[in-house]
Design a protein around this motif. Structure first.
Motif: not given
Lengths: 241, 131
Positions: A93-111, A141-145
Motif C-alpha cells: 500500500y501507499d505509505q506516504e498518503v496519510e496517517e494510519p487512521s486516514g480514510a485512504q488507508r481503509l480504501v487500501e485495506l479494501r483493495r 497471498i502471504e504478502v497480502i495477508l
C-alpha cells in the motif's frame, strides 16, 4: 564431581559485585548522597566517587539503549512500530498518503481484501493447470495477508483513543443524569414542604375564625379536640419549615 | 463482543482457513479423470464424492468464501473514527476531560442540595413526633 555440578548449574551465579552490598557500604552511599545534596531518587554521578571505591558498584548503570536479544528474537529498548520493510516484507500500500487512521488507508485495506480473493481464485486456477507453480501465488497471498494485518494493527491506537472517547462520553451522560435526578428529588421535597406550610396556614386561619362554643354535645367536643390536636401538628410543621 | 479491529483480524484469519479447507476438499474429494482412452485406475486411498455432492459442496465453499469476504468489507467500512485525525481525537479527549470535571462538580453540588432538603424534611417529621 563438584566442579562438574557447578559448571552445569541451571542458572548463572549472581554478579560478582553483590558482595559489596553490605550495610556499611549502603550507609556510606547514603552519606555520600547527603554530602552531594541529592534526593533519594536522584542518580549519583559516577565521577563523584573515587574510581577504586567499592561504592562504584552500588550505583545502578544508566538505562540501556539500542537492541537486545532474547531467545533468538531481537527486541528494541525503545518502543517502535516496526514497518513491513524492516521485517523484510514487501509493502503493497501507499505509505506516504496519510496517517494510519486516514480514510485512504481503509480504501487500501479494501483493495487488499479484493486482491486476496482474486489471488485465491488465481491459485485455484493455477492448481488445476500447473500445480507445481503454487508457490508463487502462495507467496503473493502471504504478502497480502501480512499487509492486511499490518494495516489493521496500525489502526489499533486510533481505535483505542476512539473507545476512550466513547467511554468518557458515556460517563459524562451518567454523571449529568445523576445530577438531574438529585435536583429533581430536591425540587419535590421543597414542593411538598411548601404545600404543607400552605395547609398549616389554612388550618390556623380556620382555628382563629371559629372559637369553640360551650353548648355543643360530647361528640362535637371530641371532634373539636381532634381538630385542635391536628391544628397543633400543622402549627409545628409550619414552625419547622 | 470483541472490538471491530479484532473482529476484522479474526475474519481475515477465518477467510484464510476457508481458502485452505476449500483447496483441501477439492484435492481430496474430486473425481479422477481418465487419461486418453485408458480406463480409470481404481485407487483404494482415494474416496471421491459423488458428482452431485461434489458440485454442491463446491458452490457452498465458494459461497462461504464470498460471504466471509463481504463480511470483511463491512467490518472495514464500519471501523470506528474513520478519517478523524490523532490531533482531533486528542483535542476531543481534553475537552471531554474538562466537561467531566465540571459535571462532577455539578453532581457534588446537587448531592449537597439534596442532603439539605432531606435534613429540612427530617426536622419537620421529628417535630411532628413530639405531639
Amino acid at each position: 564431581m563438584a566442579a562438574n555440578e557447578e559448571a552445569s548449574s541451571a542458572w548463572p551465579n549472581p554478579p560478582y559485585f553483590y558482595t559489596h552490598f553490605t550495610e556499611e557500604n549502603l550507609s556510606a552511599l547514603r552519606a555520600h548522597r547527603q554530602l552531594l545534596n541529592l534526593g533519594t531518587n536522584d542518580p549519583i554521578p559516577k565521577e563523584s566517587l573515587p574510581r577504586d571505591s567499592p561504592l562504584q558498584f552500588l550505583i545502578p548503570p544508566p538505562p540501556a539503549t539500542g537492541d537486545w536479544w532474547s531467545f533468538t528474537e531481537q527486541w528494541s529498548v525503545e518502543e517502535r512500530n516496526v514497518d513491513l520493510e524492516y521485517a523484510g516484507i514487501e509493502t503493497l500500500y501507499d505509505q506516504e498518503v496519510e496517517e494510519p487512521s486516514g480514510a485512504q488507508r481503509l480504501v487500501e485495506l479494501r483493495r487488499l481484501s479484493k486482491s486476496l480473493l482474486l489471488n485465491f481464485l488465481e491459485l485455484c486456477g493455477l492448481m488445476s493447470l500447473n500445480p507445481q507453480l503454487f508457490g508463487v501465488k502462495l507467496k503473493a497471498i502471504e504478502v497480502i495477508l501480512f499487509n492486511m494485518h499490518h494495516l489493521i494493527n496500525q489502526y489499533r491506537p486510533h481505535q483505542a483513543r476512539e473507545t476512550l472517547c466513547m467511554m468518557m462520553e458515556e460517563q459524562l451522560q451518567k454523571v449529568r443524569k445523576e445530577t438531574e435526578d438529585n435536583r429533581e428529588a430536591t425540587r419535590k421535597v421543597n414542593e411538598a414542604l411548601v404545600k404543607a406550610s400552605a395547609i398549616a396556614q389554612q388550618v390556623r386561619e380556620e382555628e382563629m375564625r371559629e372559637p369553640a362554643e360551650s353548648e355543643r354535645d360530647k361528640e362535637v367536643v371530641e371532634k373539636e379536640k381532634a381538630k385542635k390536636r391536628d391544628a397543633q401538628g400543622w402549627k409545628l410543621i409550619a414552625e419547622s419549615i | 463482543m470483541t472490538d471491530r479491529l479484532t473482529q476484522l483480524q479474526d475474519a481475515v484469519d477465518q477467510l484464510t482457513t476457508q481458502f485452505f479447507s476449500a483447496l483441501r476438499y477439492v484435492g481430496n474429494k474430486h473425481e479422477s479423470a481418465p487419461v486418453g482412452n485408458e480406463d480409470r485406475v481404481p485407487d483404494d486411498k482415494h474416496h471421491p464424492d459423488k458428482p452431485a455432492v461434489f458440485e454442491a459442496a463446491l458452490s457452498e465453499l465458494a459461497r462461504d468464501i464470498i460471504v466471509k469476504s463481504k463480511q470483511i468489507e463491512v467490518l472495514i467500512t464500519s471501523l470506528p473514527g474513520i478519517g478523524v485525525s490523532e490531533e482531533e481525537q486528542k483535542n476531543r479527549l481534553l475537552n471531554l476531560e474538562q466537561q467531566l470535571k465540571e459535571a462532577e462538580a455539578e453532581r457534588l453540588k446537587a448531592v449537597e442540595e439534596k442532603e439539605l432538603a432531606r435534613e429540612r424534611l427530617e426536622s419537620v417529621i421529628v417535630n411532628l413526633r413530639r405531639i
